[in-house]
Write a protein that holds these residues in place. Structure first.
Motif, PDB file in Angstrom:
ATOM      1  N   HIS A  21       0.858  -1.189   0.000  1.00  0.00           N
ATOM      2  CA  HIS A  21       0.000   0.000   0.000  1.00  0.00           C
ATOM      3  C   HIS A  21       0.889   1.232   0.000  1.00  0.00           C
ATOM      4  O   HIS A  21       2.089   1.178   0.291  1.00  0.00           O
ATOM      5  CB  HIS A  21      -0.971  -0.003   1.178  1.00  0.00           C
ATOM      6  CG  HIS A  21      -0.340  -0.065   2.536  1.00  0.00           C
ATOM      7  ND1 HIS A  21      -0.015   1.047   3.267  1.00  0.00           N
ATOM      8  CD2 HIS A  21       0.025  -1.121   3.317  1.00  0.00           C
ATOM      9  CE1 HIS A  21       0.499   0.701   4.422  1.00  0.00           C
ATOM     10  NE2 HIS A  21       0.539  -0.630   4.490  1.00  0.00           N
ATOM     11  N   HIS A  22       0.287   2.369  -0.366  1.00  0.00           N
ATOM     12  CA  HIS A  22       1.000   3.643  -0.438  1.00  0.00           C
ATOM     13  C   HIS A  22       0.321   4.609   0.517  1.00  0.00           C
ATOM     14  O   HIS A  22      -0.867   4.903   0.380  1.00  0.00           O
ATOM     15  CB  HIS A  22       0.979   4.198  -1.862  1.00  0.00           C
ATOM     16  CG  HIS A  22       1.628   3.300  -2.868  1.00  0.00           C
ATOM     17  ND1 HIS A  22       0.938   2.308  -3.514  1.00  0.00           N
ATOM     18  CD2 HIS A  22       2.904   3.234  -3.311  1.00  0.00           C
ATOM     19  CE1 HIS A  22       1.760   1.666  -4.332  1.00  0.00           C
ATOM     20  NE2 HIS A  22       2.958   2.205  -4.224  1.00  0.00           N
ATOM     21  N   SER A  62       8.331   1.434  -6.560  1.00  0.00           N
ATOM     22  CA  SER A  62       7.162   0.566  -6.771  1.00  0.00           C
ATOM     23  C   SER A  62       7.237  -0.149  -8.110  1.00  0.00           C
ATOM     24  O   SER A  62       6.221  -0.418  -8.740  1.00  0.00           O
ATOM     25  CB  SER A  62       5.859   1.377  -6.719  1.00  0.00           C
ATOM     26  OG  SER A  62       5.147   1.136  -5.551  1.00  0.00           O
ATOM     27  N   ARG A 120       3.422   7.015  -6.053  1.00  0.00           N
ATOM     28  CA  ARG A 120       3.596   5.565  -5.932  1.00  0.00           C
ATOM     29  C   ARG A 120       4.921   5.186  -5.289  1.00  0.00           C
ATOM     30  O   ARG A 120       5.278   4.001  -5.255  1.00  0.00           O
ATOM     31  CB  ARG A 120       3.506   4.917  -7.321  1.00  0.00           C
ATOM     32  CG  ARG A 120       2.129   5.006  -7.959  1.00  0.00           C
ATOM     33  CD  ARG A 120       2.161   4.494  -9.388  1.00  0.00           C
ATOM     34  NE  ARG A 120       2.689   3.124  -9.466  1.00  0.00           N
ATOM     35  CZ  ARG A 120       3.197   2.595 -10.570  1.00  0.00           C
ATOM     36  NH1 ARG A 120       3.264   3.309 -11.689  1.00  0.00           N
ATOM     37  NH2 ARG A 120       3.648   1.356 -10.560  1.00  0.00           N
ATOM     38  N   ASN A 143       7.860   4.579  -2.338  1.00  0.00           N
ATOM     39  CA  ASN A 143       7.920   3.986  -0.999  1.00  0.00           C
ATOM     40  C   ASN A 143       6.725   3.084  -0.686  1.00  0.00           C
ATOM     41  O   ASN A 143       6.039   3.272   0.332  1.00  0.00           O
ATOM     42  CB  ASN A 143       8.052   5.077   0.073  1.00  0.00           C
ATOM     43  CG  ASN A 143       9.454   5.606   0.194  1.00  0.00           C
ATOM     44  OD1 ASN A 143      10.281   5.397  -0.681  1.00  0.00           O
ATOM     45  ND2 ASN A 143       9.718   6.313   1.270  1.00  0.00           N
ATOM     46  N   PRO A 144       6.470   2.085  -1.529  1.00  0.00           N
ATOM     47  CA  PRO A 144       5.426   1.125  -1.183  1.00  0.00           C
ATOM     48  C   PRO A 144       5.846   0.328   0.040  1.00  0.00           C
ATOM     49  O   PRO A 144       7.023   0.017   0.213  1.00  0.00           O
ATOM     50  CB  PRO A 144       5.362   0.227  -2.424  1.00  0.00           C
ATOM     51  CG  PRO A 144       6.760   0.259  -2.968  1.00  0.00           C
ATOM     52  CD  PRO A 144       7.235   1.666  -2.724  1.00  0.00           C
ATOM     53  N   THR A 186      11.617   2.372   5.424  1.00  0.00           N
ATOM     54  CA  THR A 186      10.278   2.722   5.908  1.00  0.00           C
ATOM     55  C   THR A 186       9.736   1.565   6.728  1.00  0.00           C
ATOM     56  O   THR A 186       9.589   0.450   6.226  1.00  0.00           O
ATOM     57  CB  THR A 186       9.336   3.047   4.737  1.00  0.00           C
ATOM     58  OG1 THR A 186       9.897   4.122   3.971  1.00  0.00           O
ATOM     59  CG2 THR A 186       7.960   3.464   5.236  1.00  0.00           C
ATOM     60  N   SER A 223       0.438  10.765   3.891  1.00  0.00           N
ATOM     61  CA  SER A 223       1.558  10.550   2.973  1.00  0.00           C
ATOM     62  C   SER A 223       2.613   9.643   3.582  1.00  0.00           C
ATOM     63  O   SER A 223       2.894   9.709   4.786  1.00  0.00           O
ATOM     64  CB  SER A 223       2.200  11.893   2.600  1.00  0.00           C
ATOM     65  OG  SER A 223       3.413  11.685   1.885  1.00  0.00           O
ATOM     66  N   ILE A 224       3.212   8.822   2.735  1.00  0.00           N
ATOM     67  CA  ILE A 224       4.281   7.915   3.152  1.00  0.00           C
ATOM     68  C   ILE A 224       5.627   8.639   3.241  1.00  0.00           C
ATOM     69  O   ILE A 224       6.560   8.138   3.859  1.00  0.00           O
ATOM     70  CB  ILE A 224       4.388   6.726   2.176  1.00  0.00           C
ATOM     71  CG1 ILE A 224       5.044   5.499   2.834  1.00  0.00           C
ATOM     72  CG2 ILE A 224       5.142   7.120   0.905  1.00  0.00           C
ATOM     73  CD1 ILE A 224       4.129   4.638   3.607  1.00  0.00           C
ATOM     74  N   ASN A 267       8.792   6.516   7.220  1.00  0.00           N
ATOM     75  CA  ASN A 267       9.958   6.712   6.353  1.00  0.00           C
ATOM     76  C   ASN A 267      11.099   7.393   7.110  1.00  0.00           C
ATOM     77  O   ASN A 267      11.508   8.511   6.793  1.00  0.00           O
ATOM     78  CB  ASN A 267       9.540   7.540   5.132  1.00  0.00           C
ATOM     79  CG  ASN A 267      10.611   7.587   4.060  1.00  0.00           C
ATOM     80  OD1 ASN A 267      11.431   6.675   3.942  1.00  0.00           O
ATOM     81  ND2 ASN A 267      10.607   8.646   3.285  1.00  0.00           N
ATOM     82  N   ASP A 314      10.637   0.015   1.403  1.00  0.00           N
ATOM     83  CA  ASP A 314      11.693   0.988   1.113  1.00  0.00           C
ATOM     84  C   ASP A 314      13.047   0.468   1.577  1.00  0.00           C
ATOM     85  O   ASP A 314      13.837   1.177   2.192  1.00  0.00           O
ATOM     86  CB  ASP A 314      11.345   2.323   1.794  1.00  0.00           C
ATOM     87  CG  ASP A 314      12.314   3.451   1.487  1.00  0.00           C
ATOM     88  OD1 ASP A 314      12.885   3.457   0.383  1.00  0.00           O
ATOM     89  OD2 ASP A 314      12.497   4.316   2.363  1.00  0.00           O
TER      90      ASP A 314
END
Length: 318
Positions: free
Chosen positions: A15-16, A43, A62, A64-65, A147, A159-160, A169, A196
């Protein structure tokens, strides 16, 4: 998923962003182990044949999944999730490792000085040998999770990209094999995810990317009830720079009243040193600093100026 307290969660379970409404992919009990398959930070938008033009077109929505989430039975707000990092292995055919380092336009500590996209490919073997060839240098490897975190209590999608009090992250290169990480739990089950993964990075990750690489990581989960942590904590199993220390360091500094400007100056000075003494192009020097050089706050008490240092390991150059 397999029995005997060991589970596998595959790289299609990604997931993002962070959202406590995401449904868990698996549920585990404290004391159990999960092996996570991860995707690289793009990703899968980048491959071994990608160029700088592909990097410039990267969809940042997309990046850093993370693989997950995992529901830990019994985890409640106020607890800490203890994550022990057991092992890392490259996910390529036969255990081969591929990764990339990129200068993404508009991203990184010196984005204003380096506006153009640049992409470098890395290749390494299943042994995670202590050195690999880069743009003129040999970088000792130390895989880690860039992450790693749990879902925040605040509703909605977050946000990631920025790190958070529940992890995420953080890009802490010492959250590596053998480290024990404690994460504040804010929702029932914790809802843990990881991704990540990096093959190597310097403290600061100054150009915005490390050696971005898909690596399978095995983690063990436990709970510390009622820990009430405000921020993540971690314990390392031993020395954290021994892979870099053997030949000493080249060190540059930035001195002034602003830590961010000091960090920028220390990096700029190291780029200048590497370019003039060792023949790197400035952009290659910048990217190499990101994967192996450490930014340190050397002094923060002598008002009004602070000292930021950049340590570049000489073993990379010899």
């Amino acid at each position: 998923m397999s029995g005997h307290g060991k589970h596998t969660i595959h790289s299609d379970c990604i997931h993002h962003g962070w959202d406590n409404s995401f449904k868990p992919r698996i549920t585990i009990k404290p004391g159990e182990t999960v092996e996570f398959e991860t995707l690289d930070a793009s990703s899968g938008q980048l491959s071994k044949t990608s160029t700088a033009a592909d990097l410039a077109k990267l969809d940042l929505g997309r990046v850093n999944p993370v693989t997950g989430p995992v529901f830990i039975d019994g985890a409640q707000p106020g607890d800490a999730l203890k994550v022990t990092l057991l092992s890392f292995k490259p996910s390529g055919p036969g255990g081969a490792g591929w990764g990339w380092t990129g200068n993404i336009p508009g991203f990184g500590l010196l984005a204003d000085q380096f506006p153009d996209a640049k992409l470098h490919h890395w290749h390494y073997d299943a042994s995670l040998a202590p050195a690999m060839y880069g743009p003129g240098g040999r970088v000792p490897l130390k895989p880690f999770t860039g992450t790693i975190g749990v879902a925040p209590a605040a509703a909605g999608l977050h946000s990631i990209i920025p790190p958070r009090n529940v992890g995420g992250n953080m890009d802490v290169r010492d959250i590596a094999e053998g480290t024990e990480l404690l994460l504040p739990v804010e929702v029932a089950g914790a809802l843990f995810s990881v991704g990540d993964t990096h093959a190597a990075q310097g403290d600061g990750e100054v150009c915005g990317t490390a050696i971005e690489s898909s690596i399978d990581v095995a983690l063990k989960f436990d709970l510390v009830k009622g820990a009430n942590l405000r921020m993540p904590r971690y314990v390392t199993p031993g020395p954290v720079t021994s892979h870099f220390d053997k030949k000493g360091y080249e060190v540059t500094t930035g001195i002034g009243p602003d830590l961010m400007q000091g960090a920028r100056m220390a990096v700029s000075e190291m780029i200048d040193l590497l370019s003039k003494r060792f023949g790197y192009s400035p952009i290659d020097a910048y990217m190499l600093c990101s994967v192996c050089a450490d930014l340190r706050i050397s002094s923060i008490v002598d008002v009004p100026n602070w000292v930021v240092s950049m340590y570049f390991p000489r073993i990379v150059l010899e």
